[in-house]
Design an enzyme around this catalytic site. Structure first.
Site, PDB file in Angstrom:
ATOM      1  N   GLU A  10       0.822  -1.216   0.000  1.00 46.18           N
ATOM      2  CA  GLU A  10       0.000   0.000   0.000  1.00 46.18           C
ATOM      3  C   GLU A  10       0.854   1.262   0.000  1.00 46.18           C
ATOM      4  O   GLU A  10       0.347   2.355  -0.199  1.00 46.18           O
ATOM      5  CB  GLU A  10      -0.990  -0.009   1.176  1.00 46.18           C
ATOM      6  CG  GLU A  10      -0.358  -0.210   2.534  1.00 46.18           C
ATOM      7  CD  GLU A  10       0.060   1.090   3.190  1.00 46.18           C
ATOM      8  OE1 GLU A  10      -0.613   2.107   2.973  1.00 46.18           O
ATOM      9  OE2 GLU A  10       1.063   1.077   3.906  1.00 46.18           O
ATOM     10  N   ALA A 284      -6.815  -5.134  13.816  1.00 45.33           N
ATOM     11  CA  ALA A 284      -6.056  -6.254  13.279  1.00 45.33           C
ATOM     12  C   ALA A 284      -4.664  -5.808  12.855  1.00 45.33           C
ATOM     13  O   ALA A 284      -3.657  -6.455  13.157  1.00 45.33           O
ATOM     14  CB  ALA A 284      -6.806  -6.869  12.093  1.00 45.33           C
ATOM     15  N   HIS A 311      -3.326  -2.430   3.749  1.00 46.70           N
ATOM     16  CA  HIS A 311      -2.476  -1.926   4.828  1.00 46.70           C
ATOM     17  C   HIS A 311      -1.966  -3.090   5.675  1.00 46.70           C
ATOM     18  O   HIS A 311      -0.768  -3.194   5.988  1.00 46.70           O
ATOM     19  CB  HIS A 311      -3.314  -0.963   5.672  1.00 46.70           C
ATOM     20  CG  HIS A 311      -2.539   0.138   6.319  1.00 46.70           C
ATOM     21  ND1 HIS A 311      -1.954   0.006   7.550  1.00 46.70           N
ATOM     22  CD2 HIS A 311      -2.279   1.399   5.915  1.00 46.70           C
ATOM     23  CE1 HIS A 311      -1.359   1.144   7.880  1.00 46.70           C
ATOM     24  NE2 HIS A 311      -1.539   2.001   6.897  1.00 46.70           N
TER      25      HIS A 311
END
Length: 351
Positions: A10, A284, A311
């Site tokens: 990303e 997460a 991400h």
């Protein structure tokens, strides 16, 4: 020296933050190139530069390339040191992201630390202080990390001007964590923050959510923030369970009605509740690094979340570059993902 291409995955600031933290904790020099290459405005911004200098201070590191807009950076870490430090982002850039950058280092330092960070505390592109305090830190505590956090001043976008204080006790060893199911009944809590705007804005947000959910009135509160760098409004829906909390956050904007902000926030909260995943997409991502450090100590961790964000996937790749860890993800039929983090074949547990 570990080479990291900041344009991979990303291509954002997470690559910088995690690479620096992992380099400092493991003692491995790192060189980053193409920093934030996936962004419209690449290179180090103020909040990234603040994180770099904070890491340098707490690991006695040698740094090259620590300038605004820099596309390349090298860190050769030294001794991890506790103590008292004060860092300034110098804008509405996130003070919380700076805190998360240095927190793994402080947990491995030689003495307790008191850290003061000035900058933004509530902005849409970073975890707000309340998420950090109520969702993230309690889970770190279960992993044997003693961190206290307080907010002295709120910093809303675009004014900033916030200030947070951390007190960190070095850990005797980060342990594993399991979060595969929600335990207990839902304990909802809704908080609307307002600063230098009418409290009626927060009241309207709470009223709409109360009408749509039927939750007890005691679960709602409007707080007129006494200390803040500028005007702002945030509505937060906390979805609490016995073992985990998720905080869904809506940010007030000029020209957007309070009811619209509340409705969009509630829609997101309902979507999270409808899944069987106890860990939200942002949590997460943030749990991966401490779980990687726990695996380095020989402890296994696992959690269930929704589809992994780009991400999060990029973060996993960075962890694999620094740590001998085995990170697996298995997608279920309902779209939930079970993630496990454990020591790799060459990793010798130290705890």
């Amino acid at each position: 020296m570990i080479e990291i291409n900041g344009n991979e995955g990303e291509g954002g600031g997470q690559i910088v933050r995690s690479s620096l933290a992992l380099a400092a904790v493991t003692g491995q020099p790192v060189r980053l190139t193409n920093i934030r290459g996936g962004r419209q405005k690449p290179g180090l911004l103020r909040q990234h530069l603040a994180g770099v200098r904070a890491i340098q201070a707490v690991c006695s590191g040698d740094v090259d390339g620590d300038q605004l807009g820099s596309n390349e950076l090298t860190l050769v870490p030294g001794k991890l040191s506790g103590g008292d430090h004060r860092f300034e982002v110098g804008s509405a850039g996130s003070a919380i992201l700076v805190a998360q950058t240095i927190l793994p280092v402080l947990l491995h330092a030689d003495a307790p630390s008191t850290i003061e960070i000035g900058g933004g505390t509530h902005a849409a592109w970073a975890p707000p202080f309340d998420f950090f305090l109520r969702c993230y830190l309690p889970l770190l505590a279960r992993m044997n990390a003693n961190v206290e956090a307080d907010i002295e001043s709120h910093g809303f976008y675009p004014a900033g001007g916030g200030r947070v204080v951390l007190k960190v006790t070095p850990s005797t060893g980060i342990k594993g964590l399991t979060l595969t199911d929600r335990v207990g009944k839902l304990q909802p809590r809704v908080t609307a923050l307002v600063s230098k705007i009418p409290t009626s804005v927060g009241e309207r947000e709470c009223d709409l959510i109360a009408r749509k959910t039927g939750w007890d009135k005691k679960a709602f509160q409007v707080l007129d923030v006494p200390q803040a760098g500028g005007p702002g409004n945030v509505v937060m829906i906390e979805l609490g369970f016995d073992n985990v909390r998720e905080l869904i956050i809506g940010f007030g904007k000029i020209g957007v009605k309070a009811e619209q902000v509340a409705r969009a926030t509630l829609r997101e909260a309902r979507a999270h509740l409808a899944s069987d995943a106890p860990v939200g997409v942002f949590l997460a991502d943030q749990l991966l690094l401490p779980m990687g450090l726990a695996a380095r100590n020989g402890h296994r961790s696992e959690f269930r979340t929704g589809p992994l964000s780009p991400h999060c996937q990029t973060h996993i790749e960075v962890l694999r570059r620094f740590l001998d860890v085995n990170i697996q993800s298995v997608t279920g039929e309902n779209g939930s993902v079970d993630v496990s983090v454990e020591a790799g074949d060459g990793c010798i547990g130290s705890a």
